[in-house]
Design an enzyme around this catalytic site. Structure first.
Site, PDB file in Angstrom:
ATOM      1  N   ALA A  66      14.313  -1.814 -45.078  1.00 47.37           N
ATOM      2  CA  ALA A  66      13.323  -2.792 -44.570  1.00 47.37           C
ATOM      3  C   ALA A  66      12.065  -2.479 -45.010  1.00 47.37           C
ATOM      4  CB  ALA A  66      13.835  -2.980 -42.963  1.00 47.37           C
ATOM      5  N   GLY A  67      11.168  -3.340 -45.099  1.00 45.02           N
ATOM      6  CA  GLY A  67       9.838  -2.835 -45.084  1.00 45.02           C
ATOM      7  C   GLY A  67       8.704  -3.819 -44.064  1.00 45.02           C
ATOM      8  N   GLY A  68       7.738  -4.087 -44.414  1.00 47.22           N
ATOM      9  CA  GLY A  68       6.579  -4.739 -43.824  1.00 47.22           C
ATOM     10  C   GLY A  68       7.015  -6.124 -43.726  1.00 47.22           C
ATOM     11  N   GLY A  96      10.376  -7.749 -44.523  1.00 42.64           N
ATOM     12  CA  GLY A  96      11.486  -8.264 -44.444  1.00 42.64           C
ATOM     13  C   GLY A  96      12.511  -7.128 -44.588  1.00 42.64           C
ATOM     14  N   VAL A  98      16.178  -6.127 -46.530  1.00 37.84           N
ATOM     15  CA  VAL A  98      16.626  -6.162 -47.781  1.00 37.84           C
ATOM     16  C   VAL A  98      18.103  -5.952 -47.634  1.00 37.84           C
ATOM     17  CG1 VAL A  98      16.502  -5.490 -50.322  1.00 37.84           C
ATOM     18  CG2 VAL A  98      14.553  -5.431 -49.057  1.00 37.84           C
ATOM     19  N   LYS A 121      15.978 -10.442 -49.724  1.00 37.12           N
ATOM     20  CA  LYS A 121      15.178 -10.138 -48.867  1.00 37.12           C
ATOM     21  C   LYS A 121      14.925 -11.143 -47.695  1.00 37.12           C
ATOM     22  CE  LYS A 121      11.698  -7.200 -48.993  1.00 37.12           C
ATOM     23  NZ  LYS A 121      10.233  -6.326 -49.334  1.00 37.12           N
ATOM     24  N   ASP A 124       0.806  -4.743 -53.463  1.00 43.90           N
ATOM     25  CA  ASP A 124       1.547  -3.650 -52.759  1.00 43.90           C
ATOM     26  C   ASP A 124       2.206  -2.556 -53.808  1.00 43.90           C
ATOM     27  OD1 ASP A 124       1.801  -2.103 -50.615  1.00 43.90           O
ATOM     28  OD2 ASP A 124       3.693  -3.276 -49.962  1.00 43.90           O
TER      29      ASP A 124
END
Length: 450
Positions: free
Chosen positions: A20-22, A24, A26, A40, A134
């Protein structure tokens, strides 16, 4: 927003969570044709922001046109449901930051290959009118020694004020350009800065602007020179230009690529060729997009014949999961292994078969042993097993739509009753009790040993 229903999201079958990231979470998934993809699913605070989704939707069509061997192409998108998501090509490999953490800085020809691959990726992204926004080591996957850039363009949603207020990450300290930190709009020059910071980290194993609080790192980015000690001379000059405080002084991705040395003895795979596939749709409820050719996969290498063995995996130097090497399957390549969901289904079926038959035998044996001395216990064992297989048969027939499962459960119940009468008529109570006690002892030993 809601979560994906069951293990499906739209036409995609979700197999496992990758991270997971900022923006969503995955998931590794299978498309309707059984190919591996990365899905995602956007976080609730992103999905709830109509402005953010509208901006992302405007960029999706451009993102779908970005193709290249160093790009994880956007294959599909659905931004109008309860669970908005993007679908990209799945890359099997390790993130650059994990590789550096386990194996140390990247040197020699591998560093040249990394620099050229990232510059080619930025060229493809920028020529399509997209900005990554990013780029950082964790968004660069190394697959068979070649870098592949993931998550390009999705950071467009951070320009939405409500998403920012909800806690979305604007970027990674040390990889955001000075002008971005000062509140200016992100442009292609910001990607060039992030490209240089990423390569500096790869070449030295250190953050180019040090570590610490976000404010401290941001101050160094704006007012200090980057730490390039240990970067090879051929690369250091390029990185200094890319990390210039003035965006106008930074070279373009094409200019960077022209200044990099070639890779000795490695022509690399052929350039990608577009081809149509099942991902020709984009279910986006914004202004109707102009018709566009469907996205393409990167051109796969020549197919390997069935007689050729798989290449052996390369062992890493670390002892944890980051030291493992993987191979990427691309469309068009034969894969001798069954899909993950098929293998898991077969394993579950074998375990269930052994369990149902084994418990049936034990229940019949115990009931036969207790028939004379404890008839109530005998009846209870048969009734309990019969109830269990009846419930399992009903679940298989009505919930799973699996007639085979229902027949197996029903047959096991009938077989247990038949075995009970057969054992009772052949063996004495003492023999049956001894056999039942032996089976119980063996099972207990197996459980303890396991």
């Amino acid at each position: 927003m809601g979560t994906p229903q069951g293990d499906h999201l739209g036409p995609y079958r979700l197999l496992s969570r990758l991270g997971a990231g900022g923006f969503g979470e995955v998931h590794l998934a299978l498309d309707p044709e059984g190919r591996t993809v990365a899905v995602k699913v956007l976080h609730p605070h992103v999905a709830a922001d109509t402005r953010a989704l509208a901006r992302l939707a405007r960029e999706v069509e451009a993102m779908r046109r970005v193709r290249g061997r160093h790009i994880a192409e956007v294959l599909d998108a659905s931004l109008d449901g309860r669970s908005p998501y993007l679908v990209t090509r799945y890359i099997q490999g390790r993130p650059l930051n994990a590789v550096v953490a386990v194996e140390g800085p990247v040197h020699g020809e591998e560093l040249v290959r990394l620099a050229r691959g990232l510059s080619e990726a930025l060229m493809a992204i920028h020529e399509s009118g997209v900005i990554h926004r990013d780029l950082k080591p964790s968004n660069v996957i190394l697959a068979d020694g070649e870098p592949v850039v993931i998550d390009f363009g999705i950071a467009a949603v951070v320009d939405s004020a409500s998403v920012t207020a909800s806690g979305a990450v604007l970027g990674t300290p040390g990889y955001l350009a000075p002008e971005v930190l000062e509140g200016q709009e992100t442009r292609t020059e910001g990607d060039i800065f992030a490209f240089a910071a990423t390569l500096a980290f790869a070449a030295t194993g250190r953050e180019p602007y040090g570590t610490g609080s976000v404010a401290a790192i941001g101050y160094r980015v704006v007012h200090h020179e980057p730490d390039l000690e240990g970067v090879p001379d051929w690369l250091a000059a390029v990185l200094r230009d890319c990390l210039a405080p003035d965006p106008a002084a930074r070279p373009t991705a094409g200019e960077i690529h022209g200044r990099l040395p070639g890779v000795v003895g490695a022509a690399g795979p052929p350039p990608p060729k577009p081809r149509s596939d099942t991902f020709s749709r984009a279910r986006i409820p914004v202004a109707p997009p102009a018709p566009a050719a469907g996205p393409a996969y990167a051109e796969p290498p020549p197919a390997r014949s069935k007689a050729d063995p798989l290449p052996p995996p390369v062992s890493g130097s670390g002892g944890d999961v980051h030291s493992l090497s993987t191979r990427e399957w691309r469309p068009g390549q034969p894969d001798p292994r069954p899909p993950a969901e098929v293998a898991m289904r077969r394993r579950r079926a074998r375990v269930r078969l052994i369990w149902i038959i084994g418990t049936g035998v034990v229940a019949a044996l115990g009931a036969a042993a207790a028939r004379s001395a404890l008839p109530e216990v005998s009846l209870l064992l048969l009734a309990a097993y019969g109830s269990g297989v009846a419930i399992d048969a009903a679940v298989g027939l009505f919930a799973r739509k699996d007639v085979g499962r229902a027949l197996l459960s029903a047959g096991s119940g009938v077989g247990a009753v038949a075995l009970f009468f057969l054992l009772s008529s052949i063996f004495s109570t003492f023999t049956l009790a001894l056999a039942f006690a032996t089976v119980i002892v063996v099972l207990v030993v197996l459980v303890v040993a396991g």
